[in-house]
Design a protein around this motif. Structure first.
Motif, mmCIF file in Angstrom:
data_model
loop_
_atom_site.group_PDB
_atom_site.id
_atom_site.type_symbol
_atom_site.label_atom_id
_atom_site.label_comp_id
_atom_site.label_asym_id
_atom_site.label_seq_id
_atom_site.Cartn_x
_atom_site.Cartn_y
_atom_site.Cartn_z
ATOM 1 N N GLU A 63 2.374 1.750 -3.472
ATOM 2 C CA GLU A 63 1.362 2.209 -4.425
ATOM 3 C C GLU A 63 1.034 3.683 -4.213
ATOM 4 O O GLU A 63 0.859 4.438 -5.180
ATOM 5 C CB GLU A 63 0.096 1.363 -4.291
ATOM 6 C CG GLU A 63 0.268 -0.078 -4.792
ATOM 7 C CD GLU A 63 -0.968 -0.913 -4.540
ATOM 8 O OE1 GLU A 63 -1.818 -0.482 -3.720
ATOM 9 O OE2 GLU A 63 -1.080 -1.992 -5.140
ATOM 10 N N GLU A 64 0.935 4.091 -2.957
ATOM 11 C CA GLU A 64 0.619 5.489 -2.670
ATOM 12 C C GLU A 64 1.757 6.405 -3.126
ATOM 13 O O GLU A 64 1.512 7.480 -3.673
ATOM 14 C CB GLU A 64 0.354 5.671 -1.173
ATOM 15 C CG GLU A 64 -0.966 5.056 -0.719
ATOM 16 C CD GLU A 64 -1.178 5.213 0.779
ATOM 17 O OE1 GLU A 64 -0.220 5.631 1.474
ATOM 18 O OE2 GLU A 64 -2.290 4.912 1.256
ATOM 19 N N ARG A 106 8.710 6.676 -0.837
ATOM 20 C CA ARG A 106 7.619 6.579 0.146
ATOM 21 C C ARG A 106 7.887 5.469 1.152
ATOM 22 O O ARG A 106 7.590 5.612 2.350
ATOM 23 C CB ARG A 106 6.303 6.339 -0.593
ATOM 24 C CG ARG A 106 5.073 6.323 0.310
ATOM 25 C CD ARG A 106 4.884 7.669 1.032
ATOM 26 N NE ARG A 106 3.647 7.698 1.754
ATOM 27 C CZ ARG A 106 2.515 8.210 1.263
ATOM 28 N NH1 ARG A 106 2.504 8.746 0.050
ATOM 29 N NH2 ARG A 106 1.420 8.206 1.985
ATOM 30 N N HIS A 145 1.236 9.007 -6.117
ATOM 31 C CA HIS A 145 1.390 10.443 -5.846
ATOM 32 C C HIS A 145 2.295 11.089 -6.892
ATOM 33 O O HIS A 145 1.981 12.175 -7.423
ATOM 34 C CB HIS A 145 1.976 10.648 -4.457
ATOM 35 C CG HIS A 145 2.301 12.082 -4.144
ATOM 36 N ND1 HIS A 145 1.340 13.018 -3.854
ATOM 37 C CD2 HIS A 145 3.493 12.741 -4.093
ATOM 38 C CE1 HIS A 145 1.908 14.189 -3.633
ATOM 39 N NE2 HIS A 145 3.217 14.054 -3.781
ATOM 40 N N LYS A 191 0.830 -1.201 0.000
ATOM 41 C CA LYS A 191 0.000 0.000 0.000
ATOM 42 C C LYS A 191 0.868 1.255 0.000
ATOM 43 O O LYS A 191 0.585 2.226 -0.717
ATOM 44 C CB LYS A 191 -0.920 -0.005 1.219
ATOM 45 C CG LYS A 191 -1.825 1.220 1.312
ATOM 46 C CD LYS A 191 -2.675 1.189 2.575
ATOM 47 C CE LYS A 191 -3.531 2.445 2.674
ATOM 48 N NZ LYS A 191 -4.340 2.462 3.931
ATOM 49 N N SER A 192 1.934 1.238 0.782
ATOM 50 C CA SER A 192 2.830 2.391 0.848
ATOM 51 C C SER A 192 3.491 2.642 -0.503
ATOM 52 O O SER A 192 3.573 3.791 -0.960
ATOM 53 C CB SER A 192 3.903 2.154 1.915
ATOM 54 O OG SER A 192 4.797 3.236 1.974
#
Length: 446
Positions: free
Chosen positions: A55-56, A321, A60, A52-53
């Protein structure tokens, strides 16, 4: 997490990227993706948060730069197909004269490089370098190297190039100020690494073998019905002008008014570029006799080669990220602040390391700025605009062999690998170290 462990994790991740890409020749996106996940897991992040991190982080970055890449590529395609690039090159070289054709190619590279990636700009302009070298009886390296140096400087240091826009966002820098400082600092760098160095190195690197590419382009005729010089330059510079207008909007109108909002809107990066592209559809397309179907074909076929670039840019953002969310970045940040490492030097070094790791200047800039961005927020008296420029300078360091630009230079100019290192790698290294030096000097006053 101890500082030693955090730094060891970051160093191990970067070394892994270098080895897997450069030695084992693995796909750079896969390497960045898997290395990011491994780093986060080793740092103790919960497994359900790791992906998830990433992908974010990737989302972004791509959410901001994906549109810019696509629009810049379309503008470059229209410039090439219409003969606009030829018009600019032929006009400026005729003004400069035979003895200053290398300076002319530097100026051309600075102009053409604004909306397009280095690799695209190089392909657009190398035929003109061949032609001008042959027609003026000038050594090819003396013509082509200043062009390449200018394209590289523009790629690294002057918005609205997509690479610099990534750093603008990460450092929360002012676009207009960055453009001004980028031109102010980038121009002397392009002069030193371009015409001055080319005049020194060209006699020392003789090109003895026949170059079939040069022969092919020398016999090529410029496109018919080329657009005028003025309208072509206006089209290329229109997004820059709109962004500059937006940067001074609060000084010429009251914040919150309709005029102020309108100025900020048209000066938004995406809006400025899409307006320039729409303008190019007419002045470089319909007005040149191209049909709507032909313009559609141009804009569709030019986007294919950008897919890998977008993936790598996104992966660089995901890697950054993971460093932030895992806590590794904060520990390194605190350690750097405790040791008083100058933030400008740190941003430059991070970009240099990632550049050597993956080859891509765009990925180096996006990754380094995502790491150094949080550090900048805790620093005092450091210009965000200079951080953009110094990170960009580091992102082109060394011109390593895992960079596509290295092989473009080698093959198009008919160089051997040692000759490419002696010429192109030296130019990229000059840009990197001159950029650091000029930014450190400017930081005394800004």
């Amino acid at each position: 997490m101890s500082p030693l462990f955090a730094i060891s994790l970051a160093v191990a991740a970067i070394l892994a990227i270098v080895v897997l890409i450069a030695y084992f020749r693995l796909n750079p996106f896969i390497v960045l993706f898997t290395t990011s996940l491994a780093l986060a897991l080793a740092a103790g992040m919960p497994a359900n948060q790791v992906v998830k991190s990433f992908e974010e982080g990737a989302g972004h970055v791509l959410g901001h730069v994906g549109t810019v890449i696509a629009l810049g590529t379309m503008l470059g395609k229209m410039l090439a197909e219409s003969g606009g690039a030829d018009r600019i090159a032929l006009t400026i070289s005729s003004w400069a004269g035979r003895s200053r054709v290398d300076w002319a190619m530097m100026v051309i590279g600075l102009l053409i490089g604004l909306p397009v990636f280095f690799e695209v700009g190089f392909v657009l302009l190398i035929p003109l370098a061949f032609v001008l070298a042959a027609r003026t009886n000038t050594p090819l390296l003396r013509v082509a190297l200043p062009m390449g140096a200018a394209l590289s400087v523009t790629h690294a240091m002057i918005p609205p190039h997509p690479a610099t826009l990534l750093a603008l966002s990460a450092y929360h820098a002012n676009t207009g100020t960055t453009i001004f400082l980028g031109i102010l600092i980038g121009t002397p760098i392009a002069i030193i690494a371009g015409p001055l160095f080319a005049r020194f190195i060209a006699p020392r690197v003789p090109l003895t073998e026949a170059n079939p590419l040069a022969e092919q382009f020398v016999n090529r005729e410029p496109p018919k019905n080329m657009p005028g010089f003025g309208i072509t330059v206006f089209t290329i510079l229109s997004p820059v002008v709109l962004m500059l207008i937006a940067s001074i909007a609060d000084k010429v109108s009251s914040p919150g008014t309709r005029l102020n909002s309108a100025l900020h809107f048209v000066g938004n990066t995406d809006i400025a570029l899409v307006l320039a592209v729409i303008l190019s559809f007419y002045v470089l397309g319909l007005a040149r006799g191209f049909s709507r179907d032909t313009i559609l074909r141009f804009t569709n076929e030019c986007l294919g080669p950008t897919a890998l670039i977008m993936l790598l840019v996104g992966a660089g953002g995901g890697f950054g990220r993971e460093l932030v969310d895992s806590g590794v970045s904060k520990v390194i940040t605190d350690t750097a602040l405790n040791f008083n490492v100058p933030i400008l030097v740190l941003g430059w070094l991070l970009a240099v390391i990632v550049r050597v790791a993956c080859g891509s200047a765009t990925v180096a800039m996006s990754t380094a700025s995502s790491i150094a961005g949080p550090i900048l927020l805790q620093s005092r008296g450091v210009s965000p605009e200079l951080m953009v420029l110094v990170t960009g300078a580091g992102s082109v360091a060394f011109g390593p062999m895992n960079d596509a630009g290295f092989w473009q230079i080698k093959e198009y100019l008919g160089l051997t690998v040692p000759q490419t290192i002696k010429t192109w790698c030296t130019i990229e290294t000059l840009i990197a170290f001159l950029g650091l030096g000029f930014c450190l000097l400017a930081s005394l006053f800004i």
